[in-house]
Scaffold this motif. Sequence first.
Motif, PDB file in Angstrom:
ATOM      1  N   PHE A  31      65.157  35.881  52.724  1.00 19.34           N
ATOM      2  CA  PHE A  31      64.236  34.747  52.745  1.00 19.34           C
ATOM      3  C   PHE A  31      64.743  33.672  53.705  1.00 19.34           C
ATOM      4  CE2 PHE A  31      64.098  36.890  48.645  1.00 19.34           C
ATOM      5  CZ  PHE A  31      62.802  37.353  48.692  1.00 19.34           C
TER       6      PHE A  31
ATOM      7  N   LEU B 170      56.390  34.745  48.461  1.00 19.86           N
ATOM      8  CA  LEU B 170      57.034  35.950  48.993  1.00 19.86           C
ATOM      9  C   LEU B 170      57.340  36.889  47.829  1.00 19.86           C
ATOM     10  CD1 LEU B 170      59.240  34.578  51.901  1.00 19.86           C
ATOM     11  CD2 LEU B 170      56.853  35.308  51.883  1.00 19.86           C
TER      12      LEU B 170
ATOM     13  N   ILE C 228      63.864  34.823  57.160  1.00 14.03           N
ATOM     14  CA  ILE C 228      62.441  34.583  57.437  1.00 14.03           C
ATOM     15  C   ILE C 228      62.216  33.100  57.726  1.00 14.03           C
ATOM     16  CG2 ILE C 228      60.131  34.551  56.382  1.00 14.03           C
ATOM     17  CD1 ILE C 228      60.965  37.123  54.835  1.00 14.03           C
TER      18      ILE C 228
ATOM     19  N   LEU D 146      58.359  28.688  51.454  1.00 13.41           N
ATOM     20  CA  LEU D 146      58.499  30.107  51.132  1.00 13.41           C
ATOM     21  C   LEU D 146      58.928  30.174  49.671  1.00 13.41           C
ATOM     22  CD1 LEU D 146      60.478  31.172  54.337  1.00 13.41           C
ATOM     23  CD2 LEU D 146      57.991  30.949  54.012  1.00 13.41           C
TER      24      LEU D 146
ATOM     25  N   PRO E 197      49.461  47.309  45.241  1.00 11.02           N
ATOM     26  CA  PRO E 197      49.969  47.423  46.611  1.00 11.02           C
ATOM     27  C   PRO E 197      50.838  48.664  46.811  1.00 11.02           C
ATOM     28  CG  PRO E 197      50.316  45.199  45.762  1.00 11.02           C
ATOM     29  CD  PRO E 197      49.835  46.032  44.611  1.00 11.02           C
TER      30      PRO E 197
ATOM     31  N   LEU F 195      56.023  40.871  46.419  1.00  9.19           N
ATOM     32  CA  LEU F 195      55.342  42.067  46.894  1.00  9.19           C
ATOM     33  C   LEU F 195      54.001  42.266  46.216  1.00  9.19           C
ATOM     34  CD1 LEU F 195      58.219  44.664  47.274  1.00  9.19           C
ATOM     35  CD2 LEU F 195      56.754  43.731  49.080  1.00  9.19           C
ATOM     36  N   ALA F 196      53.890  41.833  44.969  1.00  9.84           N
ATOM     37  CA  ALA F 196      52.673  42.128  44.232  1.00  9.84           C
ATOM     38  C   ALA F 196      52.369  41.000  43.256  1.00  9.84           C
ATOM     39  CB  ALA F 196      52.835  43.452  43.488  1.00  9.84           C
ATOM     40  N   GLN F 197      51.130  40.972  42.805  1.00  7.91           N
ATOM     41  CA  GLN F 197      50.692  39.910  41.911  1.00  7.91           C
ATOM     42  C   GLN F 197      50.750  40.332  40.458  1.00  7.91           C
ATOM     43  OE1 GLN F 197      47.412  37.233  43.177  1.00  7.91           O
ATOM     44  NE2 GLN F 197      46.654  39.133  44.093  1.00  7.91           N
TER      45      GLN F 197
ATOM     46  N   SER G 152      57.629  37.445  58.949  1.00 10.01           N
ATOM     47  CA  SER G 152      57.762  36.167  59.668  1.00 10.01           C
ATOM     48  C   SER G 152      56.567  35.958  60.596  1.00 10.01           C
ATOM     49  CB  SER G 152      59.048  36.146  60.499  1.00 10.01           C
ATOM     50  OG  SER G 152      60.172  36.372  59.677  1.00 10.01           O
TER      51      SER G 152
ATOM     52  N   ILE H  94      52.482  38.981  49.684  1.00 11.87           N
ATOM     53  CA  ILE H  94      52.724  39.994  50.723  1.00 11.87           C
ATOM     54  C   ILE H  94      51.876  41.248  50.505  1.00 11.87           C
ATOM     55  CG2 ILE H  94      54.511  41.592  51.562  1.00 11.87           C
ATOM     56  CD1 ILE H  94      56.501  39.253  51.272  1.00 11.87           C
ATOM     57  N   GLY H  95      51.817  41.708  49.265  1.00 14.78           N
ATOM     58  CA  GLY H  95      51.079  42.937  48.953  1.00 14.78           C
ATOM     59  C   GLY H  95      49.570  42.806  49.027  1.00 14.78           C
TER      60      GLY H  95
ATOM     61  N   ALA I   3      53.757  29.812  50.441  1.00 10.88           N
ATOM     62  CA  ALA I   3      53.633  31.245  50.746  1.00 10.88           C
ATOM     63  C   ALA I   3      54.435  32.016  49.708  1.00 10.88           C
ATOM     64  CB  ALA I   3      54.170  31.537  52.145  1.00 10.88           C
TER      65      ALA I   3
ATOM     66  N   LEU J  70      49.033  30.702  50.246  1.00 15.58           N
ATOM     67  CA  LEU J  70      48.726  31.921  51.003  1.00 15.58           C
ATOM     68  C   LEU J  70      48.737  33.122  50.039  1.00 15.58           C
ATOM     69  CD1 LEU J  70      50.875  31.405  54.243  1.00 15.58           C
ATOM     70  CD2 LEU J  70      48.405  31.133  53.982  1.00 15.58           C
ATOM     71  N   PRO J  71      48.151  34.245  50.463  1.00 16.41           N
ATOM     72  CA  PRO J  71      48.218  35.443  49.598  1.00 16.41           C
ATOM     73  C   PRO J  71      49.640  36.004  49.511  1.00 16.41           C
ATOM     74  CG  PRO J  71      47.077  35.917  51.670  1.00 16.41           C
ATOM     75  CD  PRO J  71      47.315  34.444  51.645  1.00 16.41           C
TER      76      PRO J  71
END
Lengths: 128, 128
Positions: free
Chosen positions: A22, A70, A25, A8, B21, A72-74, B115, A104-105, A68, A101-102
Amino acid sequence: MTKSALILFAHGARDAQWSEPFRAIRQAVAARRPDLTVEIAFLELMQPALGDCVARLVKDGHTRITVAPLFLAQGGHLKKDLPRLLKELSTRHAAAEITVLPAIGEVTELLEAISEWLVSSAPRVAKQ
Amino acid sequence: MTKSALILFAHGARDAQWSEPFRAIRQAVAARRPDLTVEIAFLELMQPALGDCVARLVKDGHTRITVAPLFLAQGGHLKKDLPRLLKELSTRHAAAEITVLPAIGEVTELLEAISEWLVSSAPRVAKQ
């Protein structure tokens, strides 16, 4: 057997309490995915750094590592800093497969969960 | 009739795409809460600033304003910067009632959604 890990990856902050969500999670995911070593790593201000976390996992025999983000936006952190870090790490640990992974947003169902929560949480004014 | 608004308060970034987002969330919430004016405001690097957003809403007759901090976790931005901003704004716009929702990472159901997504998205290694 392949040893797999999920990292994470969070921004980090000066305030130690910042990392609490975090950690929650991490605990929830680890409980439901006993096949994975679940760790947290940070871009800045908190430890461990992503590079140290990956090095430790590889040393411990993990050959499949999923990061992953974590966030909100890129922005620059995910478009520039993370790819640069991953390129370095993939070169340094060529035997490990590192995937991402992508954010969150970028995940429709998470945007929907946030929207849904706002829809139900914003106060309603009684009709007059 | 009381005019109410919801402000999605995000950090802001240099990369214009970063706000996408939040714009998607705004659209989804506005569609389901026609009783609210839904706006986005930023702490830094993007416009409008929270103060400008609140001033415009108050000028337009909104007397009930809810600020939803779209931050994953609480650090200095939410513990120091936001309370300072809100104190200023509450003094300047005494006729408006300004309240704040918890950050995303303080909401159990949103931590669970994140999660859950991680549990189902982290790759599984086929048993050998």
